[in-house]
Design an enzyme around this catalytic site. Structure first.
Site, PDB file in Angstrom:
ATOM      1  CD  GLU A   1      -2.490  -1.310   2.711  1.00 34.28           C
ATOM      2  OE1 GLU A   1      -2.456  -0.328   3.478  1.00 34.28           O
ATOM      3  OE2 GLU A   1      -3.040  -2.382   3.008  1.00 34.28           O
TER       4      GLU A   1
ATOM      5  CB  CYS B   1       2.992   7.205   3.444  1.00 36.19           C
ATOM      6  SG  CYS B   1       3.415   5.937   4.657  1.00 36.19           S
TER       7      CYS B   1
ATOM      8  CB  CYS C   1       6.145  -5.741   8.706  1.00 33.44           C
ATOM      9  SG  CYS C   1       7.414  -5.043   9.803  1.00 33.44           S
TER      10      CYS C   1
ATOM     11  CB  CYS D   1       4.749  -3.823  16.246  1.00 31.31           C
ATOM     12  SG  CYS D   1       6.518  -3.430  16.109  1.00 31.31           S
TER      13      CYS D   1
ATOM     14  CB  CYS E   1       1.707  -2.750  13.445  1.00 28.44           C
ATOM     15  SG  CYS E   1       2.033  -2.473  11.696  1.00 28.44           S
TER      16      CYS E   1
ATOM     17  CG  HIS F   1       5.703   2.883  19.149  1.00 29.10           C
ATOM     18  ND1 HIS F   1       5.101   4.007  18.610  1.00 29.10           N
ATOM     19  CD2 HIS F   1       6.118   2.123  18.094  1.00 29.10           C
ATOM     20  CE1 HIS F   1       5.139   3.921  17.277  1.00 29.10           C
ATOM     21  NE2 HIS F   1       5.751   2.803  16.947  1.00 29.10           N
TER      22      HIS F   1
ATOM     23  CG  ASN G   1      -4.331   5.058  11.481  1.00 33.28           C
ATOM     24  OD1 ASN G   1      -5.391   5.661  11.381  1.00 33.28           O
ATOM     25  ND2 ASN G   1      -3.230   5.444  10.874  1.00 33.28           N
TER      26      ASN G   1
ATOM     27  CB  CYS H   1       0.604   0.559   6.673  1.00 30.04           C
ATOM     28  SG  CYS H   1       0.998   2.104   5.859  1.00 30.04           S
TER      29      CYS H   1
END
Length: 374
Positions: free
Chosen positions: A112, A125, A132, A136, A139, A246, A324, A367
């Site tokens: 994306e 972006c 990934c 995490c 995410c 974070h 998000n 994402c």
């Protein structure tokens, strides 16, 4: 804000395998471009012509490359500019100034990118990996695991597409220029180090070797791959480093950012500080605000103390990110009052702090959400 969704014709996924993406102009060094011309039986200036179309004119349609010989125009362009990204779905929000695209790569992998137009700039972006591997838990991308690294050209092509959309007036507000690139899409950029640095060099090289963008307008994020941060420090490219921290304490960060069990807070922040010290570029600390998890006032104080322990010369800026939210996740966005107090505490310690402007909440802007739906 309004949402517009455009679903494009279904593109069948190619079988997954170990095949590499097709060789593309953006992957090639100057020497490799000469070799590619020889391989095609063309003079070297043919490659330079194609590069001018791609990087300077943002053109990928062979029909528009009228300075190439008509008899083999398609063959030349096809050999140097194979299709790398096929749009699957496009979503728009914020009166058309935010556009998110789901792309299918040659092997069926999904990634994306998000193009965002502001009054004073336009930012894209981009993704650097399909999926990934950092895992995490808050995410969306991390929940799907890593599929593969993207090539330099697959990364650059996202930027070229965004720049072309701006130049052609396809984004609300009329024709304009893409000014900024952030590596904050799918993937951990520094885990795909060679391709990401190659992409940055393509973006910053003057046309026709690249897009001629300012390195100072490019931001590369990382969850804290310390050896790669140190390597980036020596590259001599004055990009902005964004460290996704974070949490200021190892106990919580071990949970939120599992790589912290290898490179703890102190080691990670130290590497970021060394980057700022060497490059004279202020580091951005990314901090996703999660309700009752990492947004307590005492953690703001601790974060300020950690960052100030490396001096008070303004080496760092904290960017608080309203989370998000991923449907079904236990991680939710912080209350406004808690975010305001977090800001106040950091600023009281002299830390430059802002809250990121939220864009595209209605279009699954986190994402990985669109890819997960597909």
């Amino acid at each position: 804000m309004t949402e517009t969704t455009r679903t494009l014709p279904l593109v069948m996924a190619a079988p997954r395998g170990r095949a590499k993406p097709p060789r593309h102009l953006a992957d090639l060094s100057a020497e490799e471009r000469v070799a590619a011309a020889k391989e095609m039986g063309e003079p070297p200036f043919r490659v330079k012509q194609v590069a001018h179309h791609y990087f300077a004119r943002l053109e990928r349609d062979p029909a528009a490359m009228t300075d190439l010989p008509a008899r083999n125009r398609d063959a030349i362009a096809g050999a140097l500019l194979p299709e790398l990204l096929t749009p699957v779905r496009v979503q728009e929000a914020d009166q058309g100034t935010t556009r998110k695209t789901l792309w299918r790569l040659f092997d069926g992998a999904l990634v994306e990118s998000v193009l965002m137009r502001y009054s004073e700039r336009a930012t894209i972006c981009v993704s650097s990996q399909a999926g990934c591997g950092m895992a995490c838990p808050f995410c969306a991308t991390g929940q799907g695991g890593l599929q593969r690294n993207m090539s330099t050209a697959e990364i650059v092509d996202q930027v070229v597409d965004g720049a072309a959309a701006m130049a052609r007036g396809e984004v609300a507000g009329g024709p304009g220029r893409l000014s900024n690139v952030v590596f904050m899409g799918m993937g951990e950029p520094l885990a795909n180090y060679k391709a990401v640095v190659g992409a940055v060099r393509r973006m910053t090289s003057p046309a026709p070797d690249g897009l001629g963008m300012s390195a100072r307008n490019i931001t590369v994020s990382t969850v804290g791959l310390v050896p790669r941060i140190r390597q980036l420090t020596e590259e001599g490219i004055p990009i902005t480093l964004a460290l996704s921290l974070h949490a200021p304490d190892d106990e919580l960060r071990d949970e939120l950012v599992p790589i912290n069990t290898r490179f703890d807070v102190a080691e990670t922040v130290e590497a970021a500080w060394q980057y700022a010290k060497k490059t004279k570029r202020r580091v951005s600390i990314e901090y996703a605000m999660m309700r009752d998890i990492n947004d307590q006032a005492w953690r703001a104080d601790l974060l300020g103390d950690v960052l100030n322990s490396y001096g008070d010369w303004g080496w760092v800026h904290v960017n608080l990110i309203p989370l998000n939210e991923v449907p079904g996740s236990r991680f939710t966005r912080s209350r406004d009052a808690d975010t305001d107090e977090f800001v106040r505490r950091l600023q009281a310690k002299g830390i430059s702090t802002t809250v990121r402007d939220t864009r595209g909440d209605e279009i699954d802007a986190a994402c990985g959400q669109l890819a997960a739906q597909e």
